[in-house]
Structures are given as C-alpha cells and as structure tokens.
Design a protein around this motif. Structure first.
Motif, PDB file in Angstrom:
ATOM      1  N   UNK A  50      93.743  -8.276  -4.579  1.00 30.35           N
ATOM      2  CA  UNK A  50      92.843  -9.637  -4.260  1.00 30.35           C
ATOM      3  C   UNK A  50      92.933 -10.280  -5.766  1.00 30.35           C
ATOM      4  N   UNK A  51      92.479  -9.651  -6.951  1.00 31.11           N
ATOM      5  CA  UNK A  51      92.238 -11.042  -7.776  1.00 31.11           C
ATOM      6  C   UNK A  51      93.667 -10.786  -8.409  1.00 31.11           C
ATOM      7  N   UNK A  52      94.476 -10.240  -8.590  1.00 29.63           N
ATOM      8  CA  UNK A  52      95.525 -11.114  -8.744  1.00 29.63           C
ATOM      9  C   UNK A  52      96.819 -11.552  -7.510  1.00 29.63           C
ATOM     10  N   UNK A  53      95.922 -11.965  -6.821  1.00 27.18           N
ATOM     11  CA  UNK A  53      97.201 -12.682  -6.025  1.00 27.18           C
ATOM     12  C   UNK A  53      97.679 -13.695  -6.615  1.00 27.18           C
ATOM     13  N   UNK A  54      99.201 -13.991  -6.642  1.00 28.44           N
ATOM     14  CA  UNK A  54      99.703 -14.880  -7.030  1.00 28.44           C
ATOM     15  C   UNK A  54      99.445 -16.429  -6.365  1.00 28.44           C
ATOM     16  N   UNK A  55      99.015 -16.475  -4.619  1.00 19.70           N
ATOM     17  CA  UNK A  55      98.270 -17.435  -4.728  1.00 19.70           C
ATOM     18  C   UNK A  55      97.120 -18.296  -4.427  1.00 19.70           C
ATOM     19  N   UNK A  56      96.192 -18.231  -5.838  1.00 22.14           N
ATOM     20  CA  UNK A  56      94.426 -18.060  -4.875  1.00 22.14           C
ATOM     21  C   UNK A  56      93.819 -19.422  -3.908  1.00 22.14           C
ATOM     22  N   UNK A  57      95.054 -20.769  -3.828  1.00 16.60           N
ATOM     23  CA  UNK A  57      94.539 -21.168  -2.863  1.00 16.60           C
ATOM     24  C   UNK A  57      95.639 -20.847  -1.898  1.00 16.60           C
ATOM     25  N   UNK A  58      95.486 -20.453  -1.409  1.00 12.62           N
ATOM     26  CA  UNK A  58      96.428 -19.992   0.211  1.00 12.62           C
ATOM     27  C   UNK A  58      94.887 -19.642   1.561  1.00 12.62           C
ATOM     28  N   UNK A  59      93.730 -19.697   0.898  1.00 16.17           N
ATOM     29  CA  UNK A  59      93.069 -19.812   2.665  1.00 16.17           C
ATOM     30  C   UNK A  59      92.849 -20.975   2.155  1.00 16.17           C
ATOM     31  N   UNK A  60      92.579 -22.189   1.052  1.00 16.08           N
ATOM     32  CA  UNK A  60      92.596 -23.115   1.565  1.00 16.08           C
ATOM     33  C   UNK A  60      93.954 -24.102   2.353  1.00 16.08           C
ATOM     34  N   UNK A  61      94.861 -23.457   1.956  1.00 15.55           N
ATOM     35  CA  UNK A  61      96.088 -23.885   2.450  1.00 15.55           C
ATOM     36  C   UNK A  61      96.180 -23.347   3.842  1.00 15.55           C
ATOM     37  N   UNK A  62      95.787 -22.299   3.902  1.00 17.57           N
ATOM     38  CA  UNK A  62      95.778 -21.896   5.707  1.00 17.57           C
ATOM     39  C   UNK A  62      95.182 -22.624   6.400  1.00 17.57           C
ATOM     40  N   UNK A  63      93.906 -22.900   5.673  1.00 14.11           N
ATOM     41  CA  UNK A  63      92.756 -24.005   6.652  1.00 14.11           C
ATOM     42  C   UNK A  63      93.282 -25.390   7.284  1.00 14.11           C
ATOM     43  N   UNK A  64      93.983 -25.639   5.748  1.00 11.23           N
ATOM     44  CA  UNK A  64      94.587 -26.739   6.054  1.00 11.23           C
ATOM     45  C   UNK A  64      95.664 -26.834   7.457  1.00 11.23           C
TER      46      UNK A  64
END
Length: 188
Positions: A25-39
């Motif tokens: 999880x620390x190496x995820x390519x997109x740290x903003x994924x959860x923020x974008x999903x929420x949007x």
C-alpha cells in the motif's frame, strides 16, 4: 452531459484488505485514489446515479481477503449508504461470481463508470467484461491504483505508473472503454 438513471459507478475493491498489505500500500502508484473515488461517489449521488460497491473475498484463504479476518469491507475513508448496491465477488471481475449484471439491468443501467483498486487486475477485467456484456464503459484511471510488479525470472520490474498507463492505453485502443479523469467527470 449527464446520464442520470442509466449510469452506475462501480467502486471496485476499495477495501481494507489492501491497506493491510502495508508495504504494498505504501508503494501505491496513486496516493490520491481514495480522494478521487470519494469525489466520483459524491457526483454520482448528486446526479441520482447508481453506486455499486464491489469487494473481493477469498473465503478460507486465511489471508487479508478471507472474510474471517475482518478486512473485506469498504475502506473507512469512504461511506457506502445502506441503500446502495453492494456485492462481494470471488472472481477477478465484478460480474462472473455475482448478480451485479442482473441488478444493473434491473436498474436500467446502460453505462458503467469504473474506479477502484488494482487498475490492471480487477478494474481492467471488470471493464473488459462490462464491455463484452454490452455496457458503455468509462474507465477513470486517476480513480484507480495499483502497485509495482517485481522482477521475477529475469524479467524487468514494472512500475505502478507504467501499469496504469498501459491499462489505460489498451482499454482505449482496443475499444473496451472511454478513458476519463476524475476532474473531467466531476466537471461534466
């Protein structure tokens, strides 16, 4: 252009299981994924679109995807409503081992917007199957993420970012999906 009533947002595997794999999880390519999903979830709700929450389960495996471990649930950053669709799959795509297709068709859905975890695995496979089933597919790459694939047997490692670009290119070039960004969808 909105497609209220005919569109469903499929949130694929945005579940605690992945965060239990802390190094990955620390190496995820997109740290903003959860923020974008929420949007995207907020947008779908405002427009009256269907939101479907898909989780992955591997019963009896003893791992983080085994429901007995307690991690097969949507991440705490997101907040599914009790009235929204929820399915738990045991296959890579969201359709084969669930009644998702039937539920979407019953709701009059003709277009699916895909986001979630593992761009190249469950998200991409769901997009391909959805296209084969006749749904119009929108793939929101910046609302997905994956992690790098380590080198094995002399093969070169592949970064998560490269995997995401490859997935996006293949889905678009092969006609499986229209590619979008979170911003483009939220602003439309």
């Amino acid at each position: 252009m909105t497609h209220a009533g005919t569109t469903a947002l499929l949130v694929i595997d945005a579940q605690e299981s992945f965060r239990q794999r802390t190094q990955e999880w620390a190496q995820t390519a997109n740290p903003r994924v959860l923020e974008n999903i929420a949007r995207l979830v907020d947008r779908a709700r405002v427009l009256g679109e269907t939101v479907a929450w898909v989780t992955h389960s591997e019963p009896g495996s003893g791992g983080v995807f085994d429901p007995a471990q307690g991690f097969v649930r949507v991440v705490s950053d997101l907040d599914p409503l009790p009235t929204e669709m929820a399915v738990t799959k045991t296959s890579v795509n969201a359709f084969t081992s669930t009644d998702l297709e039937e539920r979407l068709r019953d709701a009059g859905v003709t277009r699916v917007v895909i986001c979630g975890i593992r761009t190249d695995q469950c998200c991409e496979t769901t997009a391909r199957v959805a296209a084969d089933l006749g749904f119009d597919v929108v793939f929101v790459t910046d609302a997905t993420t994956t992690s790098p694939i380590e080198a094995d047997g002399g093969l070169a490692a592949v970064s998560g970012e490269d995997i995401m670009r490859r997935t996006e290119a293949i889905l678009a070039a092969r006609g499986f999906a229209t590619i979008s960004s979170t911003e483009r969808l939220v602003e439309s």
